[in-house]
Design a protein around this motif. Sequence first.
Motif, PDB file in Angstrom:
ATOM      1  N   PRO A  52       7.213   4.543   0.753  1.00  0.00           N
ATOM      2  CA  PRO A  52       8.831   4.135  -0.129  1.00  0.00           C
ATOM      3  C   PRO A  52       7.694   3.411  -1.870  1.00  0.00           C
ATOM      4  O   PRO A  52       6.275   3.018  -1.423  1.00  0.00           O
ATOM      5  N   ASN A  53       8.437   3.188  -2.798  1.00  0.00           N
ATOM      6  CA  ASN A  53       8.402   2.830  -3.692  1.00  0.00           C
ATOM      7  C   ASN A  53       7.701   1.219  -3.657  1.00  0.00           C
ATOM      8  O   ASN A  53       6.562   1.016  -4.166  1.00  0.00           O
ATOM      9  N   GLU A  54       8.208   0.147  -2.824  1.00  0.00           N
ATOM     10  CA  GLU A  54       8.300  -0.717  -3.343  1.00  0.00           C
ATOM     11  C   GLU A  54       7.170  -1.108  -1.872  1.00  0.00           C
ATOM     12  O   GLU A  54       7.566  -2.150  -1.380  1.00  0.00           O
ATOM     13  N   SER A  55       6.889  -1.078  -1.090  1.00  0.00           N
ATOM     14  CA  SER A  55       5.938  -0.619   0.064  1.00  0.00           C
ATOM     15  C   SER A  55       4.315  -1.187  -0.706  1.00  0.00           C
ATOM     16  O   SER A  55       3.694  -1.234  -1.558  1.00  0.00           O
ATOM     17  N   THR A  56       3.674  -1.728   0.394  1.00  0.00           N
ATOM     18  CA  THR A  56       2.137  -2.615   0.101  1.00  0.00           C
ATOM     19  C   THR A  56       1.291  -1.582   0.396  1.00  0.00           C
ATOM     20  O   THR A  56       1.279  -1.306   1.994  1.00  0.00           O
ATOM     21  N   ILE A  57      -0.302  -1.474   0.026  1.00  0.00           N
ATOM     22  CA  ILE A  57      -0.670  -0.832   0.534  1.00  0.00           C
ATOM     23  C   ILE A  57      -1.801  -1.579   0.873  1.00  0.00           C
ATOM     24  O   ILE A  57      -2.454  -2.501   0.038  1.00  0.00           O
ATOM     25  N   GLU A  58      -2.010  -1.772   1.560  1.00  0.00           N
ATOM     26  CA  GLU A  58      -4.115  -2.273   2.731  1.00  0.00           C
ATOM     27  C   GLU A  58      -4.499  -1.511   3.191  1.00  0.00           C
ATOM     28  O   GLU A  58      -4.253  -0.156   3.673  1.00  0.00           O
ATOM     29  N   PHE A  59      -6.041  -1.509   3.204  1.00  0.00           N
ATOM     30  CA  PHE A  59      -7.287  -0.783   3.191  1.00  0.00           C
ATOM     31  C   PHE A  59      -8.238  -1.536   3.386  1.00  0.00           C
ATOM     32  O   PHE A  59      -9.230  -2.480   2.770  1.00  0.00           O
ATOM     33  N   LEU A  93      -9.737   8.642   5.029  1.00  0.00           N
ATOM     34  CA  LEU A  93      -8.954   7.671   4.341  1.00  0.00           C
ATOM     35  C   LEU A  93      -7.196   6.573   5.289  1.00  0.00           C
ATOM     36  O   LEU A  93      -7.084   5.862   5.293  1.00  0.00           O
ATOM     37  N   GLU A  94      -6.163   8.165   5.796  1.00  0.00           N
ATOM     38  CA  GLU A  94      -5.517   7.523   7.332  1.00  0.00           C
ATOM     39  C   GLU A  94      -6.260   6.337   7.670  1.00  0.00           C
ATOM     40  O   GLU A  94      -4.705   5.415   8.324  1.00  0.00           O
ATOM     41  N   GLU A  95      -6.945   5.892   8.747  1.00  0.00           N
ATOM     42  CA  GLU A  95      -7.344   5.432   9.476  1.00  0.00           C
ATOM     43  C   GLU A  95      -6.928   4.377   8.914  1.00  0.00           C
ATOM     44  O   GLU A  95      -7.095   3.049   9.847  1.00  0.00           O
ATOM     45  N   CYS A  96      -7.789   4.210   7.602  1.00  0.00           N
ATOM     46  CA  CYS A  96      -8.291   3.005   7.267  1.00  0.00           C
ATOM     47  C   CYS A  96      -7.030   2.310   6.237  1.00  0.00           C
ATOM     48  O   CYS A  96      -6.633   1.366   5.594  1.00  0.00           O
ATOM     49  N   LEU A  97      -5.914   2.994   5.782  1.00  0.00           N
ATOM     50  CA  LEU A  97      -4.772   2.885   5.060  1.00  0.00           C
ATOM     51  C   LEU A  97      -3.326   2.018   6.134  1.00  0.00           C
ATOM     52  O   LEU A  97      -3.045   2.425   7.100  1.00  0.00           O
TER      53      LEU A  97
END
Length: 111
Positions: free
Chosen positions: A100-107, A72-76
Amino acid sequence: MPLPSTALHYLGAVHSPFSGLPAENEDGPNNADPTLLFIFYGDATHWGYISPKLAETLGADEDELELEPEDLEECLTIDGGIVLRVDTDWSGVNVYGFAPNESTIEFTPRP
């Protein structure tokens, strides 16, 4: 770029470096903390918590996720995100993800 990871031995409560809130309370994972992304319980080898924001990105919740924490860590990709690997003695190494609350998550799944 994978999330930065820090390993430590700690017997107290783990707190988010962003909100200051504990990752867990007497009822289990603190799902009221918007900076908590996930918890993986090492000795039990299961995901204890996946945040709704992360679950939406992954298309899976903690009951459906079939990735190991390292995968999961490698792909985030999360700007400012961090992973804490905490050796708690009695329950092995638990893995906590925060952002951070306002961060964008990419997978991005690896082939």
